[in-house]
Design a protein around this motif. Structure first.
Motif, PDB file in Angstrom:
ATOM      1  N   VAL A  22       8.991 -51.054  20.691  1.00 14.07           N
ATOM      2  CA  VAL A  22       9.890 -51.121  21.851  1.00 14.07           C
ATOM      3  C   VAL A  22       9.613 -49.985  22.829  1.00 14.07           C
ATOM      4  CG1 VAL A  22      12.307 -50.880  22.547  1.00 14.07           C
ATOM      5  CG2 VAL A  22      11.703 -52.373  20.646  1.00 14.07           C
ATOM      6  N   MET A  23       9.489 -48.782  22.327  1.00  7.41           N
ATOM      7  CA  MET A  23       9.347 -47.627  23.216  1.00  7.41           C
ATOM      8  C   MET A  23       7.940 -47.464  23.774  1.00  7.41           C
ATOM      9  SD  MET A  23      11.677 -44.778  21.419  1.00  7.41           S
ATOM     10  CE  MET A  23      13.440 -44.934  21.404  1.00  7.41           C
ATOM     11  N   ASP A  24       6.935 -47.915  23.053  1.00  7.63           N
ATOM     12  CA  ASP A  24       5.570 -47.745  23.539  1.00  7.63           C
ATOM     13  C   ASP A  24       5.193 -48.815  24.556  1.00  7.63           C
ATOM     14  OD1 ASP A  24       3.315 -45.982  23.288  1.00  7.63           O
ATOM     15  OD2 ASP A  24       2.218 -47.693  22.466  1.00  7.63           O
ATOM     16  N   GLY A  25       5.987 -49.862  24.678  1.00  7.75           N
ATOM     17  CA  GLY A  25       5.712 -50.878  25.682  1.00  7.75           C
ATOM     18  C   GLY A  25       5.693 -50.297  27.086  1.00  7.75           C
ATOM     19  N   PHE A  26       6.551 -49.324  27.328  1.00 11.44           N
ATOM     20  CA  PHE A  26       6.587 -48.654  28.633  1.00 11.44           C
ATOM     21  C   PHE A  26       5.275 -47.917  28.887  1.00 11.44           C
ATOM     22  CE2 PHE A  26       7.811 -44.720  30.975  1.00 11.44           C
ATOM     23  CZ  PHE A  26       8.020 -45.311  32.203  1.00 11.44           C
ATOM     24  N   ASP A  27       4.811 -47.179  27.898  1.00  8.54           N
ATOM     25  CA  ASP A  27       3.554 -46.432  28.040  1.00  8.54           C
ATOM     26  C   ASP A  27       2.376 -47.377  28.263  1.00  8.54           C
ATOM     27  OD1 ASP A  27       5.152 -44.307  27.482  1.00  8.54           O
ATOM     28  OD2 ASP A  27       4.286 -43.871  25.526  1.00  8.54           O
ATOM     29  N   LEU A  28       2.330 -48.436  27.482  1.00  8.61           N
ATOM     30  CA  LEU A  28       1.218 -49.375  27.605  1.00  8.61           C
ATOM     31  C   LEU A  28       1.258 -50.109  28.942  1.00  8.61           C
ATOM     32  CD1 LEU A  28       1.165 -50.841  23.998  1.00  8.61           C
ATOM     33  CD2 LEU A  28      -0.328 -49.098  24.971  1.00  8.61           C
ATOM     34  N   GLY A  29       2.452 -50.425  29.415  1.00  2.78           N
ATOM     35  CA  GLY A  29       2.568 -51.077  30.720  1.00  2.78           C
ATOM     36  C   GLY A  29       2.069 -50.192  31.845  1.00  2.78           C
ATOM     37  N   GLY A  31      -0.137 -47.842  31.474  1.00  3.74           N
ATOM     38  CA  GLY A  31      -1.582 -47.762  31.300  1.00  3.74           C
ATOM     39  C   GLY A  31      -2.307 -48.983  31.831  1.00  3.74           C
ATOM     40  N   ILE A  32      -1.687 -50.156  31.703  1.00  4.07           N
ATOM     41  CA  ILE A  32      -2.314 -51.383  32.212  1.00  4.07           C
ATOM     42  C   ILE A  32      -2.292 -51.398  33.744  1.00  4.07           C
ATOM     43  CG2 ILE A  32      -2.017 -53.885  32.366  1.00  4.07           C
ATOM     44  CD1 ILE A  32      -1.064 -53.764  29.415  1.00  4.07           C
ATOM     45  N   LEU A  33      -1.192 -50.933  34.327  1.00  2.62           N
ATOM     46  CA  LEU A  33      -1.065 -50.945  35.787  1.00  2.62           C
ATOM     47  C   LEU A  33      -1.808 -49.795  36.471  1.00  2.62           C
ATOM     48  CD1 LEU A  33       2.711 -51.850  36.117  1.00  2.62           C
ATOM     49  CD2 LEU A  33       0.746 -53.346  36.481  1.00  2.62           C
ATOM     50  N   PHE A  34      -2.147 -48.763  35.727  1.00  7.46           N
ATOM     51  CA  PHE A  34      -2.748 -47.553  36.300  1.00  7.46           C
ATOM     52  C   PHE A  34      -4.022 -47.822  37.118  1.00  7.46           C
ATOM     53  CE2 PHE A  34      -4.768 -43.352  36.168  1.00  7.46           C
ATOM     54  CZ  PHE A  34      -3.707 -42.561  36.564  1.00  7.46           C
ATOM     55  N   PRO A  35      -4.964 -48.632  36.643  1.00  2.09           N
ATOM     56  CA  PRO A  35      -6.188 -48.838  37.448  1.00  2.09           C
ATOM     57  C   PRO A  35      -5.953 -49.590  38.759  1.00  2.09           C
ATOM     58  CG  PRO A  35      -6.538 -49.530  35.175  1.00  2.09           C
ATOM     59  CD  PRO A  35      -5.088 -49.254  35.326  1.00  2.09           C
ATOM     60  N   PHE A  36      -4.832 -50.257  38.890  1.00  2.00           N
ATOM     61  CA  PHE A  36      -4.589 -51.067  40.075  1.00  2.00           C
ATOM     62  C   PHE A  36      -3.834 -50.325  41.172  1.00  2.00           C
ATOM     63  CE2 PHE A  36      -4.777 -54.044  36.468  1.00  2.00           C
ATOM     64  CZ  PHE A  36      -5.937 -54.724  36.840  1.00  2.00           C
ATOM     65  N   THR A  37      -3.506 -49.062  40.956  1.00  2.00           N
ATOM     66  CA  THR A  37      -2.821 -48.289  41.992  1.00  2.00           C
ATOM     67  C   THR A  37      -3.831 -47.809  43.026  1.00  2.00           C
ATOM     68  OG1 THR A  37      -2.990 -46.276  40.673  1.00  2.00           O
ATOM     69  CG2 THR A  37      -0.966 -47.552  40.477  1.00  2.00           C
ATOM     70  N   LYS A  38      -3.360 -47.686  44.254  1.00  2.00           N
ATOM     71  CA  LYS A  38      -4.282 -47.379  45.344  1.00  2.00           C
ATOM     72  C   LYS A  38      -4.369 -45.896  45.684  1.00  2.00           C
ATOM     73  CE  LYS A  38      -3.773 -51.909  47.564  1.00  2.00           C
ATOM     74  NZ  LYS A  38      -3.854 -52.570  46.341  1.00  2.00           N
ATOM     75  N   THR A  39      -3.259 -45.189  45.568  1.00  2.00           N
ATOM     76  CA  THR A  39      -3.276 -43.790  46.003  1.00  2.00           C
ATOM     77  C   THR A  39      -3.067 -42.847  44.814  1.00  2.00           C
ATOM     78  OG1 THR A  39      -0.893 -43.705  46.403  1.00  2.00           O
ATOM     79  CG2 THR A  39      -2.281 -44.453  48.226  1.00  2.00           C
ATOM     80  N   ALA A  40      -3.479 -41.634  45.023  1.00  2.00           N
ATOM     81  CA  ALA A  40      -3.307 -40.612  43.982  1.00  2.00           C
ATOM     82  C   ALA A  40      -1.831 -40.273  43.795  1.00  2.00           C
ATOM     83  CB  ALA A  40      -4.091 -39.355  44.347  1.00  2.00           C
ATOM     84  N   GLN A  41      -1.040 -40.394  44.847  1.00  2.00           N
ATOM     85  CA  GLN A  41       0.389 -40.113  44.744  1.00  2.00           C
ATOM     86  C   GLN A  41       1.075 -41.129  43.822  1.00  2.00           C
ATOM     87  OE1 GLN A  41       2.547 -40.359  48.408  1.00  2.00           O
ATOM     88  NE2 GLN A  41       4.389 -39.429  47.545  1.00  2.00           N
ATOM     89  N   ASP A  44       0.205 -40.229  40.285  1.00  2.00           N
ATOM     90  CA  ASP A  44       0.970 -39.062  39.834  1.00  2.00           C
ATOM     91  C   ASP A  44       2.396 -39.445  39.449  1.00  2.00           C
ATOM     92  OD1 ASP A  44      -1.161 -37.363  40.180  1.00  2.00           O
ATOM     93  OD2 ASP A  44      -0.536 -36.694  42.186  1.00  2.00           O
ATOM     94  N   VAL A  45       3.013 -40.330  40.230  1.00  2.00           N
ATOM     95  CA  VAL A  45       4.363 -40.779  39.904  1.00  2.00           C
ATOM     96  C   VAL A  45       4.367 -41.527  38.575  1.00  2.00           C
ATOM     97  CG1 VAL A  45       6.204 -42.359  40.616  1.00  2.00           C
ATOM     98  CG2 VAL A  45       5.164 -40.840  42.286  1.00  2.00           C
ATOM     99  N   MET A  46       3.358 -42.365  38.354  1.00  2.00           N
ATOM    100  CA  MET A  46       3.268 -43.124  37.103  1.00  2.00           C
ATOM    101  C   MET A  46       3.093 -42.193  35.907  1.00  2.00           C
ATOM    102  SD  MET A  46       0.929 -46.282  38.439  1.00  2.00           S
ATOM    103  CE  MET A  46       0.885 -47.204  36.935  1.00  2.00           C
ATOM    104  N   VAL A  47       2.197 -41.244  36.028  1.00  2.00           N
ATOM    105  CA  VAL A  47       1.953 -40.315  34.923  1.00  2.00           C
ATOM    106  C   VAL A  47       3.183 -39.447  34.667  1.00  2.00           C
ATOM    107  CG1 VAL A  47       0.590 -38.307  34.232  1.00  2.00           C
ATOM    108  CG2 VAL A  47      -0.544 -40.293  35.185  1.00  2.00           C
ATOM    109  N   ASN A  48       3.845 -38.998  35.720  1.00  2.00           N
ATOM    110  CA  ASN A  48       5.033 -38.163  35.550  1.00  2.00           C
ATOM    111  C   ASN A  48       6.202 -38.934  34.947  1.00  2.00           C
ATOM    112  OD1 ASN A  48       3.768 -35.887  36.531  1.00  2.00           O
ATOM    113  ND2 ASN A  48       4.418 -36.253  38.639  1.00  2.00           N
ATOM    114  N   SER A  49       6.239 -40.242  35.129  1.00  2.00           N
ATOM    115  CA  SER A  49       7.316 -41.028  34.521  1.00  2.00           C
ATOM    116  C   SER A  49       7.096 -41.219  33.020  1.00  2.00           C
ATOM    117  CB  SER A  49       7.449 -42.382  35.212  1.00  2.00           C
ATOM    118  OG  SER A  49       6.323 -43.188  34.945  1.00  2.00           O
ATOM    119  N   VAL A  50       5.866 -41.174  32.592  1.00  2.00           N
ATOM    120  CA  VAL A  50       5.551 -41.368  31.174  1.00  2.00           C
ATOM    121  C   VAL A  50       5.514 -40.042  30.417  1.00  2.00           C
ATOM    122  CG1 VAL A  50       3.777 -42.197  29.589  1.00  2.00           C
ATOM    123  CG2 VAL A  50       4.278 -43.477  31.628  1.00  2.00           C
ATOM    124  N   ALA A  51       5.196 -38.963  31.095  1.00  2.00           N
ATOM    125  CA  ALA A  51       4.956 -37.669  30.448  1.00  2.00           C
ATOM    126  C   ALA A  51       6.070 -37.201  29.512  1.00  2.00           C
ATOM    127  CB  ALA A  51       4.661 -36.611  31.500  1.00  2.00           C
TER     128      ALA A  51
END
Length: 93
Positions: A22-29, A31-41, A44-51
């Motif tokens: 249940v809890m790792d689904g957020f992390d994996l999601g 990670g799946i969406l990470f390559p499709f983001t366009k900007t570094a900002q 950073d928001v994605m990584v900071n939400s998971v950290a």
């Protein structure tokens, strides 16, 4: 009706595994969406939400594996032997 120690450990292992799923689904999601983001900002928001919860999720997996090893060593041996190749491929990937 008395509770057997093996039933208690089974419940602990199932609970730990379900909590990991249940809890790792957020992390994996993320990670799946990470390559499709366009900007570094956005990245950073994605990584900071998971950290804050990253390592805490893995603790459930360790608890489940250690509980399985301690309470049911034969089942642990069979499961780990069967998962050697998939886990190795996962680590390489």
């Amino acid at each position: 009706m008395s509770l057997d120690l093996s039933i208690i450990w089974f419940v602990i292992i199932v609970f730990a595994t379900l909590m990991y799923i249940v809890m790792d689904g957020f992390d994996l999601g993320i990670g799946i969406l990470f390559p499709f983001t366009k900007t570094a900002q956005e990245r950073d928001v994605m990584v900071n939400s998971v950290a804050p919860v990253w390592d805490g999720n893995e603790t459930w997996l360790v608890l489940g594996g250690a509980g399985l090893f301690g309470a049911f060593p034969l089942a642990y041996a069979v499961i780990i032997d069967a998962l050697t190749i998939p886990l190795s491929l996962m680590l390489v990937g």
